[in-house]
Design a protein around this motif. Structure first.
Motif, PDB file in Angstrom:
ATOM      1  N   LYS A 176      -4.976  -0.373  -2.408  1.00 55.41           N
ATOM      2  CA  LYS A 176      -5.143   0.819  -1.580  1.00 55.41           C
ATOM      3  C   LYS A 176      -6.624   1.109  -1.336  1.00 55.41           C
ATOM      4  O   LYS A 176      -7.021   1.484  -0.227  1.00 55.41           O
ATOM      5  CB  LYS A 176      -4.483   2.012  -2.263  1.00 55.41           C
ATOM      6  CG  LYS A 176      -2.963   1.924  -2.310  1.00 55.41           C
ATOM      7  CD  LYS A 176      -2.369   3.134  -3.008  1.00 55.41           C
ATOM      8  CE  LYS A 176      -0.847   3.046  -3.056  1.00 55.41           C
ATOM      9  NZ  LYS A 176      -0.239   4.204  -3.771  1.00 55.41           N
ATOM     10  N   GLU A 177      -7.426   0.916  -2.384  1.00 55.67           N
ATOM     11  CA  GLU A 177      -8.859   1.175  -2.235  1.00 55.67           C
ATOM     12  C   GLU A 177      -9.498   0.209  -1.240  1.00 55.67           C
ATOM     13  O   GLU A 177     -10.307   0.611  -0.385  1.00 55.67           O
ATOM     14  CB  GLU A 177      -9.535   1.049  -3.604  1.00 55.67           C
ATOM     15  CG  GLU A 177     -11.020   1.387  -3.582  1.00 55.67           C
ATOM     16  CD  GLU A 177     -11.640   1.332  -4.965  1.00 55.67           C
ATOM     17  OE1 GLU A 177     -12.881   1.163  -5.047  1.00 55.67           O
ATOM     18  OE2 GLU A 177     -10.897   1.448  -5.957  1.00 55.67           O
TER      19      GLU A 177
ATOM     20  N   ASN B 221      -7.937  -1.377   1.211  1.00 56.39           N
ATOM     21  CA  ASN B 221      -7.442  -1.027   2.547  1.00 56.39           C
ATOM     22  C   ASN B 221      -8.230   0.141   3.125  1.00 56.39           C
ATOM     23  O   ASN B 221      -8.542   0.179   4.317  1.00 56.39           O
ATOM     24  CB  ASN B 221      -5.961  -0.680   2.486  1.00 56.39           C
ATOM     25  CG  ASN B 221      -5.094  -1.896   2.243  1.00 56.39           C
ATOM     26  OD1 ASN B 221      -5.508  -3.030   2.488  1.00 56.39           O
ATOM     27  ND2 ASN B 221      -3.889  -1.682   1.738  1.00 56.39           N
ATOM     28  N   SER B 222      -8.552   1.114   2.260  1.00 60.78           N
ATOM     29  CA  SER B 222      -9.341   2.256   2.711  1.00 60.78           C
ATOM     30  C   SER B 222     -10.752   1.815   3.123  1.00 60.78           C
ATOM     31  O   SER B 222     -11.283   2.264   4.151  1.00 60.78           O
ATOM     32  CB  SER B 222      -9.417   3.305   1.601  1.00 60.78           C
ATOM     33  OG  SER B 222     -10.234   4.382   1.992  1.00 60.78           O
TER      34      SER B 222
ATOM     35  N   LYS C 119     -10.585  -0.024   6.489  1.00 58.64           N
ATOM     36  CA  LYS C 119     -10.450   0.903   7.621  1.00 58.64           C
ATOM     37  C   LYS C 119     -11.768   1.599   7.917  1.00 58.64           C
ATOM     38  O   LYS C 119     -12.191   1.715   9.076  1.00 58.64           O
ATOM     39  CB  LYS C 119      -9.360   1.925   7.311  1.00 58.64           C
ATOM     40  CG  LYS C 119      -9.100   2.889   8.456  1.00 58.64           C
ATOM     41  CD  LYS C 119      -7.986   3.862   8.100  1.00 58.64           C
ATOM     42  CE  LYS C 119      -7.762   4.851   9.248  1.00 58.64           C
ATOM     43  NZ  LYS C 119      -6.723   5.853   8.914  1.00 58.64           N
ATOM     44  N   SER C 120     -12.425   2.094   6.874  1.00 62.24           N
ATOM     45  CA  SER C 120     -13.684   2.817   7.085  1.00 62.24           C
ATOM     46  C   SER C 120     -14.770   1.898   7.636  1.00 62.24           C
ATOM     47  O   SER C 120     -15.572   2.311   8.486  1.00 62.24           O
ATOM     48  CB  SER C 120     -14.144   3.454   5.774  1.00 62.24           C
ATOM     49  OG  SER C 120     -14.418   2.467   4.796  1.00 62.24           O
TER      50      SER C 120
ATOM     51  N   LYS D 221      -8.708  -2.332  11.801  1.00 60.66           N
ATOM     52  CA  LYS D 221      -8.487  -2.850  10.451  1.00 60.66           C
ATOM     53  C   LYS D 221      -8.932  -4.314  10.342  1.00 60.66           C
ATOM     54  O   LYS D 221      -9.526  -4.719   9.340  1.00 60.66           O
ATOM     55  CB  LYS D 221      -7.011  -2.727  10.079  1.00 60.66           C
ATOM     56  CG  LYS D 221      -6.538  -1.293   9.894  1.00 60.66           C
ATOM     57  CD  LYS D 221      -5.059  -1.250   9.546  1.00 60.66           C
ATOM     58  CE  LYS D 221      -4.556   0.184   9.415  1.00 60.66           C
ATOM     59  NZ  LYS D 221      -3.105   0.228   9.116  1.00 60.66           N
TER      60      LYS D 221
END
Length: 510
Positions: free
Chosen positions: A283-284, A286-287, A290-291, A311
């Motif tokens: 999850k980290e 993926n974040s 995205k950023s 992404k």
């Protein structure tokens, strides 16, 4: 009574007398009317007879006029027909004369043709005698002499072509070099991105070597759980107080690195905890992906980009090529292409968008078969990018034809970003093989004595055989080798082909 009878009789007599009087009067009146009627009838008959005679006279007169006009028209038509017949007769006579003249000329031409054929045969015999005499005098056959002449002509044409190439290149360089250098120099000076060295491993430091045993776990269950959850190999024993993560997918390797660091910090290492930490690390990452993608689009001011493309751009943060971080490289290409498009008056936004997306296929080339160009074309079509962006992206390696000026700028910016000093580094094996291939291409070209790859492969120095290559042919030899290098070798930037021809005379004084 008598008076009454007399009165009745008198009345009757009066009535009868009145009747007789009225009858006579009526008969006189009727007779007068009949007379008038007869007179009217006679007048009418006389009037109609007069009108009939007048109408008949008018009709006869009109018919006479029509007959006279028709006869006049017929006479005129007969005159025209006679004139036409006369003209036709004259033309027919003229045609007969021309036909006779043509027949006489045909006879004359036939005789001349026969004379020409005879003379041609005579000339052919003379020519054959002359050719035989020339072959006897020169010692060459006709085919040998023709080949000799063609060789001489070829030399002259090559000389002229070489001179023309020099002139054209000199003029083109005079007009284009200064402007191109100015644009490229300004673009490079205004755009400089950081680069990350290429690697397929990540190193996680350990507080002590004892932590290695806890990572391995009882009978290796912990290390197997980590490898199964992340798809990355853990190398424990090679480096003291460190664990090496090895894998072809940089995103998986980053997930494994973050998860392992969290496990080391937490200290509780067992399969259930490993799965939990890997999920959090995923999850980290993926974040972060995205950023990073959003930051790249924000930096260039590119909007309306599909979220999935954002992404994929973020995934390029963990992708490298020849030691060059692909996301930084894509940003640099976008900046360079936009700056050059602005200098040349082209579409800046299109150039920047295509430059940012030109290597988008590299985010998926570990998962999908095919070149990153073909993968990129499919991805951009899937997410409804414009055809202009797709064309510009597809042409940046020359796999597809550049259909727009922006496509040419993307290819140039990609080459600049990849070839400028410090942008990339190659492995030693790849570097050596490229230099060997470069010298092999030059040495197998006719007229080359030897060659040397110098300047880290940015220049090849070729020694030409002076007895086979003339001064004028050097330009053609350099161009031929350049074309072979372009078609057979992959290399960053450009390679200078330097052809040298020298003649040496050696003697000894005794």
């Amino acid at each position: 009574m008598l008076y009454a009878v007399i009165g009745i009789v008198a009345l009757l007599v009066g009535i009868f007398a009145g009747y007789i009087i009225r009858k006579n009067s009526a008969e006189r009146t009727i007779g007068s009317a009949e007379t008038q009627a007869k007179n009217l009838i006679l007048d009418a008959e006389n009037r109609s007879e007069q009108i009939r005679k007048e109408a008949l006279a008018d009709a006869r007169k009109e018919a006479h006029e029509i007959r006279a006009e028709a006869e006049k028209d017929i006479r005129e038509r007969r005159d025209e027909v006679k004139k036409t017949e006369n003209r036709l007769v004259q033309k027919e006579a003229s045609l007969d004369k021309k036909t006779e003249s043509i027949e006489r000329k045909e006879e004359q031409l036939s005789k001349k043709l026969q004379n020409l054929e005879a003379k041609e045969k005579e000339l052919d015999s003379y020519r054959e005698k002359q050719l035989a005499e020339l072959e006897k005098i020169s010692g060459y056959t006709q085919e040998e002499a023709k080949q000799l002449l063609l060789d001489e002509i070829e030399k002259d044409v090559r000389h002229d072509a070489s001179v023309m190439i020099k002139d054209i290149e000199a003029k083109a360089k005079e007009e284009a070099d200064s402007k191109a250098k100015e644009i490229i120099t300004n673009a490079i000076q205004r755009c400089a991105a950081d680069h990350v060295a290429e690697t397929t491993v990540s190193v996680v430091p350990l507080p002590t070597d004892e932590m290695k045993g806890r990572i391995i776990g009882r009978e290796g269950r912990n290390i197997r759980a980590i490898e199964q959850a992340t798809g990355v190999d853990l190398i424990i024993d090679d480096t003291p107080e460190a664990v090496i993560l090895s894998g072809f997918d940089p995103v998986r390797r980053e997930v494994a690195r973050i998860a392992l660091e969290k496990l080391i910090t937490d200290g509780r290492i067992h399969p259930a905890r490993i799965e939990e930490m890997v999920e959090k690390a995923q999850k980290e990452v993926n974040s972060i992906i995205k950023s990073e993608g959003e930051a790249a689009t924000f930096e260039l001011g590119i909007h309306n980009l599909h979220p999935e493309l954002v992404k994929l751009l973020g995934r390029l943060k963990y992708r490298t090529s020849y030691g060059q971080n692909v996301l930084k490289h894509s940003l640099e290409v976008a900046h360079l292409a936009g700056l050059m498009a602005g200098e040349l008056g082209f579409d800046i936004k299109l150039a920047q968008r295509a430059g940012l997306l030109h290597d988008i296929g590299k985010a998926l080339d570990h998962e999908i078969q095919g070149t990153h160009v073909d993968i990129g074309i499919d991805v951009l079509r899937k997410y409804k990018e414009s055809q202009a962006v797709i064309d510009a992206m597809a042409a940046h390696h020359g796999d597809y034809e550049a259909k727009t000026p922006e496509a040419v700028l993307i290819a140039a910016a990609d080459a600049l970003s990849a070839a400028r000093p410090g942008a990339r580094r190659e492995t030693l094996d790849t570097y050596v093989k490229r230099l060997q291939k470069l010298e092999e291409i030059a040495n197998t070209t006719p007229g080359v004595e030897t060659s040397y790859a110098i300047q880290a492969g940015r220049e090849i120095r070729i020694i030409a055989r002076p007895d086979e290559v003339s001064d004028d042919a050097m330009e053609l030899l350099a161009r031929e080798i350049s074309k072979k290098i372009e078609s057979e070798l992959e290399y960053p930037g450009q390679i200078k082909v330097n052809v040298i021809r020298e003649t040496r005379a050696v003697d000894y004084a005794r």
